[in-house]
Motif scaffolding. Sequence first.
Motif, mmCIF file in Angstrom:
data_model
loop_
_atom_site.group_PDB
_atom_site.id
_atom_site.type_symbol
_atom_site.label_atom_id
_atom_site.label_comp_id
_atom_site.label_asym_id
_atom_site.label_seq_id
_atom_site.Cartn_x
_atom_site.Cartn_y
_atom_site.Cartn_z
ATOM 1 N N PHE A 150 0.813 -1.218 0.000
ATOM 2 C CA PHE A 150 0.000 0.000 0.000
ATOM 3 C C PHE A 150 0.847 1.270 0.000
ATOM 4 O O PHE A 150 0.333 2.357 0.277
ATOM 5 N N PHE A 151 2.126 1.134 -0.325
ATOM 6 C CA PHE A 151 3.008 2.302 -0.245
ATOM 7 C C PHE A 151 3.712 2.539 -1.570
ATOM 8 O O PHE A 151 4.194 1.617 -2.221
ATOM 9 N N THR A 152 3.744 3.816 -1.970
ATOM 10 C CA THR A 152 4.492 4.198 -3.172
ATOM 11 C C THR A 152 5.231 5.507 -2.893
ATOM 12 O O THR A 152 4.745 6.346 -2.119
ATOM 13 N N LEU A 153 6.384 5.671 -3.504
ATOM 14 C CA LEU A 153 7.176 6.862 -3.309
ATOM 15 C C LEU A 153 7.625 7.356 -4.675
ATOM 16 O O LEU A 153 8.147 6.594 -5.480
ATOM 17 N N THR A 154 7.416 8.636 -4.956
ATOM 18 C CA THR A 154 7.793 9.201 -6.245
ATOM 19 C C THR A 154 8.961 10.165 -6.058
ATOM 20 O O THR A 154 9.137 10.754 -4.992
ATOM 21 N N ALA A 155 9.746 10.327 -7.117
ATOM 22 C CA ALA A 155 10.899 11.227 -7.042
ATOM 23 C C ALA A 155 11.219 11.748 -8.434
ATOM 24 O O ALA A 155 10.877 11.129 -9.443
#
Length: 234
Positions: A225-230
Motif C-alpha cells: 500500500f506504499f508508493t514513493l515518487t521522485a
Amino acid sequence: MRKILYLDIVNDIKGKIEKGLLKPGDLLPSENEMAEQFDVSRTTLRKSLALLVNEKYIYTIAGKGNYVCEPTANQYQFYFDEIDSLKGQVEEVKLVSVGVITPGRKLMRELKIGSFEKVIKIQKAVSIKNEVIQYSTIFLPYQKGNPIVEDVINFASFHGIMETGKMQFQLKKIININLVHPPLEVRESLKIDSDESCFLVAQNIISLEDNMPISYNEFYIKKNFFTLTAETTL
C-alpha cells in the motif's frame, strides 16, 4: 514596507536558478552588492547564502565569490505525504490515542530535548476498505500555550497542521525509509505476522528559523500500500 527575511532572499535566488536566469557556473554579485540590492545586513545575507550552499544551489570559492552549482543528474527530490503516498482511496483516519509522555533517549535525540521535558504522543490508524494499512505515531515537544500543540490536544487532528501553522518554505523535512519487522502494537493494528515486514518511514520536521525540531514521526505502512515518487533536481 515588509521587512525582507533571509528566506525571501533564498527563494529569490532559487527561483532565478530554476528559471535559468542564473546558469551553472555563473558568479553571483558580491555580498556588498546583494546586501544593497535586498536592503539587508551582510549578516542576514550570509545566512541566506549558507542555506543555498547547504542545499547545493551555490558553492563558495574563498577570495573569489559564490557560484551557481552544476546540475546533479543523480540527485532526486522525493515526494512523501502520509496520506497521498498510499495506494488506494483512504476511507478513514482514526485517532488511536493522544497523551503526554516522558521521552526516552531516542526521542530526546530526535527532538533535541532534555529528560525533564514532556512530549505529546499521537497515534493514528489509516484504513482502506476497512483494512488498517498504516499505523502512525507523531511526537511533538510539549510547550504549554503553543497554538499548534494546543490544537493537536484539543482536536486530535495532525495531518497538515504543521503546514497551516508555519509556511512550507520555513520547514525542512527529512525522511528515512526502511523495511522492518514492526513492534507488537503495530503488528496487531496492521494484522501482520511476526515474521512479516512493513515499511517504516521516519520523518523529522525541522524549523529553518532556528534549526530546531518541530516533530518526529513514524509511519508503519503495509508493503503493498506504499508508493514513493521522485524526480531529479537541478
